[in-house]
Motif scaffolding. Structure first.
Motif, PDB file in Angstrom:
ATOM      1  N   PHE A  78       1.238   2.724   9.412  1.00  0.00           N
ATOM      2  CA  PHE A  78       2.514   3.078   8.684  1.00  0.00           C
ATOM      3  C   PHE A  78       3.762   2.500   9.267  1.00  0.00           C
ATOM      4  O   PHE A  78       4.852   2.520   8.589  1.00  0.00           O
ATOM      5  N   LEU A  79       3.741   1.692  10.520  1.00  0.00           N
ATOM      6  CA  LEU A  79       4.795   1.012  10.828  1.00  0.00           C
ATOM      7  C   LEU A  79       4.566  -0.456  10.267  1.00  0.00           C
ATOM      8  O   LEU A  79       5.775  -1.233  10.462  1.00  0.00           O
ATOM      9  N   ARG A  80       3.678  -0.759   9.301  1.00  0.00           N
ATOM     10  CA  ARG A  80       3.757  -1.943   8.964  1.00  0.00           C
ATOM     11  C   ARG A  80       4.818  -2.081   7.655  1.00  0.00           C
ATOM     12  O   ARG A  80       4.861  -0.938   6.819  1.00  0.00           O
ATOM     13  N   LYS A  86       7.011   7.487  16.712  1.00  0.00           N
ATOM     14  CA  LYS A  86       8.485   7.202  17.211  1.00  0.00           C
ATOM     15  C   LYS A  86       9.285   7.505  15.892  1.00  0.00           C
ATOM     16  O   LYS A  86      10.444   8.305  16.033  1.00  0.00           O
ATOM     17  N   ASP A  87       9.328   6.985  14.864  1.00  0.00           N
ATOM     18  CA  ASP A  87       9.762   7.218  13.497  1.00  0.00           C
ATOM     19  C   ASP A  87      10.001   8.835  13.194  1.00  0.00           C
ATOM     20  O   ASP A  87       9.053   9.056  12.808  1.00  0.00           O
ATOM     21  N   PRO A  88      11.218   9.315  13.167  1.00  0.00           N
ATOM     22  CA  PRO A  88      11.228  10.893  12.763  1.00  0.00           C
ATOM     23  C   PRO A  88      10.641  11.035  11.614  1.00  0.00           C
ATOM     24  O   PRO A  88       9.936  12.041  11.264  1.00  0.00           O
ATOM     25  N   LYS A  89      11.235  10.254  10.493  1.00  0.00           N
ATOM     26  CA  LYS A  89      10.650  10.492   9.066  1.00  0.00           C
ATOM     27  C   LYS A  89       9.087  10.484   9.054  1.00  0.00           C
ATOM     28  O   LYS A  89       8.357  11.420   8.546  1.00  0.00           O
ATOM     29  N   LEU A  90       8.447   9.398   9.739  1.00  0.00           N
ATOM     30  CA  LEU A  90       7.044   9.311   9.730  1.00  0.00           C
ATOM     31  C   LEU A  90       6.493  10.508  10.348  1.00  0.00           C
ATOM     32  O   LEU A  90       5.377  11.002   9.983  1.00  0.00           O
ATOM     33  N   CYS A  91       7.086  11.204  11.397  1.00  0.00           N
ATOM     34  CA  CYS A  91       6.628  12.136  11.967  1.00  0.00           C
ATOM     35  C   CYS A  91       6.486  13.332  11.372  1.00  0.00           C
ATOM     36  O   CYS A  91       5.565  14.118  11.314  1.00  0.00           O
ATOM     37  N   ASP A  92       7.347  13.512  10.608  1.00  0.00           N
ATOM     38  CA  ASP A  92       7.510  14.872   9.732  1.00  0.00           C
ATOM     39  C   ASP A  92       6.511  14.675   8.585  1.00  0.00           C
ATOM     40  O   ASP A  92       6.017  15.660   8.171  1.00  0.00           O
ATOM     41  N   LEU A  93       6.174  13.484   8.040  1.00  0.00           N
ATOM     42  CA  LEU A  93       5.140  13.140   7.131  1.00  0.00           C
ATOM     43  C   LEU A  93       3.772  13.140   7.596  1.00  0.00           C
ATOM     44  O   LEU A  93       2.944  13.582   6.817  1.00  0.00           O
ATOM     45  N   LEU A  94       3.561  12.759   8.669  1.00  0.00           N
ATOM     46  CA  LEU A  94       2.353  12.461   9.163  1.00  0.00           C
ATOM     47  C   LEU A  94       1.750  13.520  10.194  1.00  0.00           C
ATOM     48  O   LEU A  94       0.389  13.452  10.548  1.00  0.00           O
ATOM     49  N   ILE A  95       2.687  14.414  10.938  1.00  0.00           N
ATOM     50  CA  ILE A  95       2.190  15.161  12.032  1.00  0.00           C
ATOM     51  C   ILE A  95       2.236  16.422  11.423  1.00  0.00           C
ATOM     52  O   ILE A  95       3.093  17.120  11.063  1.00  0.00           O
ATOM     53  N   PRO A  96       1.038  17.474  11.572  1.00  0.00           N
ATOM     54  CA  PRO A  96       0.930  18.748  10.940  1.00  0.00           C
ATOM     55  C   PRO A  96       1.837  19.527  11.715  1.00  0.00           C
ATOM     56  O   PRO A  96       2.220  19.437  12.976  1.00  0.00           O
ATOM     57  N   ALA A  97       2.434  20.609  11.279  1.00  0.00           N
ATOM     58  CA  ALA A  97       3.376  21.571  11.555  1.00  0.00           C
ATOM     59  C   ALA A  97       3.001  22.785  11.246  1.00  0.00           C
ATOM     60  O   ALA A  97       3.451  23.893  11.815  1.00  0.00           O
ATOM     61  N   ASP A  98       2.237  23.126  10.263  1.00  0.00           N
ATOM     62  CA  ASP A  98       1.818  24.427   9.599  1.00  0.00           C
ATOM     63  C   ASP A  98       0.481  25.191   9.681  1.00  0.00           C
ATOM     64  O   ASP A  98       0.370  26.115   9.209  1.00  0.00           O
ATOM     65  N   LEU A 120       0.690  -1.308   0.129  1.00  0.00           N
ATOM     66  CA  LEU A 120       0.146  -0.078   0.072  1.00  0.00           C
ATOM     67  C   LEU A 120       0.848   1.133   0.080  1.00  0.00           C
ATOM     68  O   LEU A 120       1.798   1.395   0.819  1.00  0.00           O
ATOM     69  N   LYS A 121       0.869   2.043  -0.992  1.00  0.00           N
ATOM     70  CA  LYS A 121       1.471   3.481  -0.957  1.00  0.00           C
ATOM     71  C   LYS A 121       0.366   4.489  -0.780  1.00  0.00           C
ATOM     72  O   LYS A 121      -0.632   4.528  -1.366  1.00  0.00           O
TER      73      LYS A 121
END
Length: 546
Positions: free
Chosen positions: A350-352, A320-332, A214-215
């Motif tokens: 997304f941990l799968r 936990k994964d910093p890359k996943l956090c950047d992509l999935l957690i809003p910042a703006d 799944l992408k």
């Protein structure tokens, strides 16, 4: 027919096949109730729906994982205690099949099917100035002459699909809002899903364990709240049914039509107590944090920032994964300024190892190809199946896809392409005897438990028509001055919020070229109801009637 053979608008009246008092477009939550109410006051009325059955949103949105995020016991009709207590829910946030069964139960209990025309699309509606009535044309070639036209089309019912090349894809391609009735298997397949709003989240968390790979194509990350969804037994059903009277008194007057409401002022509480309230709302596993913690989160950037960081922290703990956090957690943007989804192990999907994220923020999707999805940089992702969770042309799309013509042949599609205006979301100047539900400039456009707001609008429309008939009045239309006043009040209220400063479908910013305006009235469900009641009590002051 008594009309002239050819009327002032050029329609051949000899082709009129039916004459009615009212036509209701849609057989979902609003349409079913509107049909019932108008029929109860003795009107000849027909509801028309493109679907093969009742349900509206809950007929079309049968994608994997579709379910309520309002508590089931409040997402109900409250005009009849017998109807309310005659249905028992299996869990707090039921899934689509159960919701569809409930709406069929309502249609059967109220004997509505005999007055619903299924499998039919309204393609055109023209106000006939010579007769002061509407001429409604269907895709079946039927021309219906009706005094009143009531739109109950839903605010999220016009799917937004915008990628060139979709017709060339050699695999299976589905939009979530037009999901097939037959089961769809994802087993072992390469699946691409575009969109991670409330719908995309439900699909992703549901199919992640089944798909071969799944992408997920992500542009704007979402704040999410973990859903707690307990099963309901007989005792639970009895407990919520015993609250019927309380709910009928409570829901119409809260800020968003839910049972809970804002009870605390930020400035009145210590930092520790604020944190305690936020944690308690979070632990409820519902939308309580969004619409029952602190109203200031909609207006005060500092309050919003603190609550937003609380939610980000909860999401980081799971990802936990910093890359996943950047992509999935809003910042703006801030929590609550977009639609807030409830989820069940969405982040964990997304941990799968078989789930992958593709960010489209700086490398957008260019087109769909026969083999998959091509990005702006030329990269092609190949798939067996593509799922479009790309949302809707919210609030306006369902009506602008019908050719609605008012006085002087004015086009609602053209009017709303310049400026989205209504009078209280109930009528539009220039379109006499056209009543609307779930359109812009009312809470039902977004910020409401939909059944609460739709029932209120249906009842207002029914009472208005009843008033007109009692006075032998034939036509009603808001004056330009009344509409100007409501639009100004709406904008003043909306523009004081952080919602107005955040791009989302709440402003129509997901649709290219759509006029920018907060679609939903932000003054609160209770305040809106009071204003509507005041208009009715004044004999519909500000509405021209004759």
């Amino acid at each position: 027919m008594t009309e002239a053979a050819v009327n002032a608008n050029g329609h051949d009246a000899s082709h009129v096949t039916t004459r009615l008092d009212a036509v209701v477009i849609g057989a979902g939550v609003a349409g079913l109730y509107q049909l019932y109410r108008l029929r109860e006051q003795g009107l000849s009325v027909r509801a028309i729906d493109a679907a093969s059955g009742v349900g509206g949103t809950w007929y079309w949105n049968r994608y994997p994982g579709a379910r309520f995020d309002s508590e089931a016991y409040i997402y109900q009709y409250l005009f009849s205690e017998e109807l309310y207590k005659g249905w028992s829910w299996s869990e707090k946030f039921p899934a689509q099949p159960e919701i569809e069964r409930w709406l069929n139960y309502v249609a059967d209990r109220l004997d509505l099917r005999k007055d619903i025309q299924f499998g039919t699309t309204v393609v055109r509606a023209q106000f006939n100035e010579a007769t002061q009535r509407w001429l409604v044309t269907t895709d079946k070639g039927e021309l219906i002459d009706t005094q009143f036209l009531v739109t109950c089309c839903g605010m999220l019912s016009a799917p937004h699909v915008s990628f060139p090349g979709q017709d060339t894809f050699e695999g299976d391609l589905f939009h979530t809002a037009r999901w097939p009735k037959q089961p769809v298997s994802f087993a072992g397949k390469r699946v691409g899903i575009i969109g991670n709003g409330a719908t995309g989240i439900q699909v992703i968390q549901t199919i992640a364990g089944e798909a071969g790979h799944l992408k997920v194509f992500v542009r704007t990350p979402q704040y999410v709240i973990p859903m707690k969804n307990p099963k309901y037994g007989a005792d639970d059903a009895e407990a919520y049914k015993s609250k019927f009277k309380h709910l009928t008194e409570r829901l119409p007057h809260t800020f968003t039509g839910f049972e809970y409401d804002f009870e605390h002022a930020w400035a009145d509480l210590s930092p520790d107590r604020r944190r305690q309230v936020i944690e308690e709302c979070w632990e409820d596993g519902s939308l309580k944090l969004w619409i029952s913690s602190f109203a200031e989160l909609f207006f005060d950037e500092a309050v919003n920032a603190e609550i937003s960081e609380f939610v980000r922290g909860k999401m980081r703990e799971r990802l936990k994964d910093p890359k996943l956090c950047d992509l999935l957690i809003p910042a703006d943007y801030g929590f609550g300024t977009h639609r807030v989804p409830l989820e069940q192990n969405f982040l964990e999907a997304f941990l799968r190892p078989n789930v992958e994220i593709v960010s489209v923020k700086t490398n957008p999707i260019e087109r769909v190809t026969p083999k998959g999805i091509q990005m702006a940089d030329g990269t092609v992702h190949e798939f067996d199946m593509i799922v479009l969770a790309t949302g809707f042309d919210a609030g306006t799309g369902a009506l602008t896809r019908i050719d609605i013509r008012g006085r002087d042949n004015r086009s609602l599609r053209e009017d709303w392409s310049r400026d989205i205006r209504t009078t209280m979301g109930l009528q539009v100047h220039g379109y006499p005897n056209l009543f609307t539900t779930a359109v812009p400039l009312a809470p039902s456009a977004a910020l409401c438990n939909m059944t609460t707001c739709l029932q209120q609008q249906v009842e207002w429309i029914d009472d208005c028509i009843k008033y007109m008939r009692s006075k032998d009045l034939k036509v009603i239309e808001p004056t330009r001055e009344t509409e100007d006043g409501w639009v100004a009040h709406h904008d003043e209220t909306a523009n004081a919020t952080l919602i107005a400063k955040t791009n989302s479908w709440y402003l129509g910013s997901n649709i290219e070229g759509k006029p920018r305006r907060v679609l939903s009235y932000c003054g609160g469900v209770g305040a809106y109801r009071q204003k509507c009641d005041e208009v009715a009590a004044s004999g519909y002051q500000g509405f021209a009637m004759h």
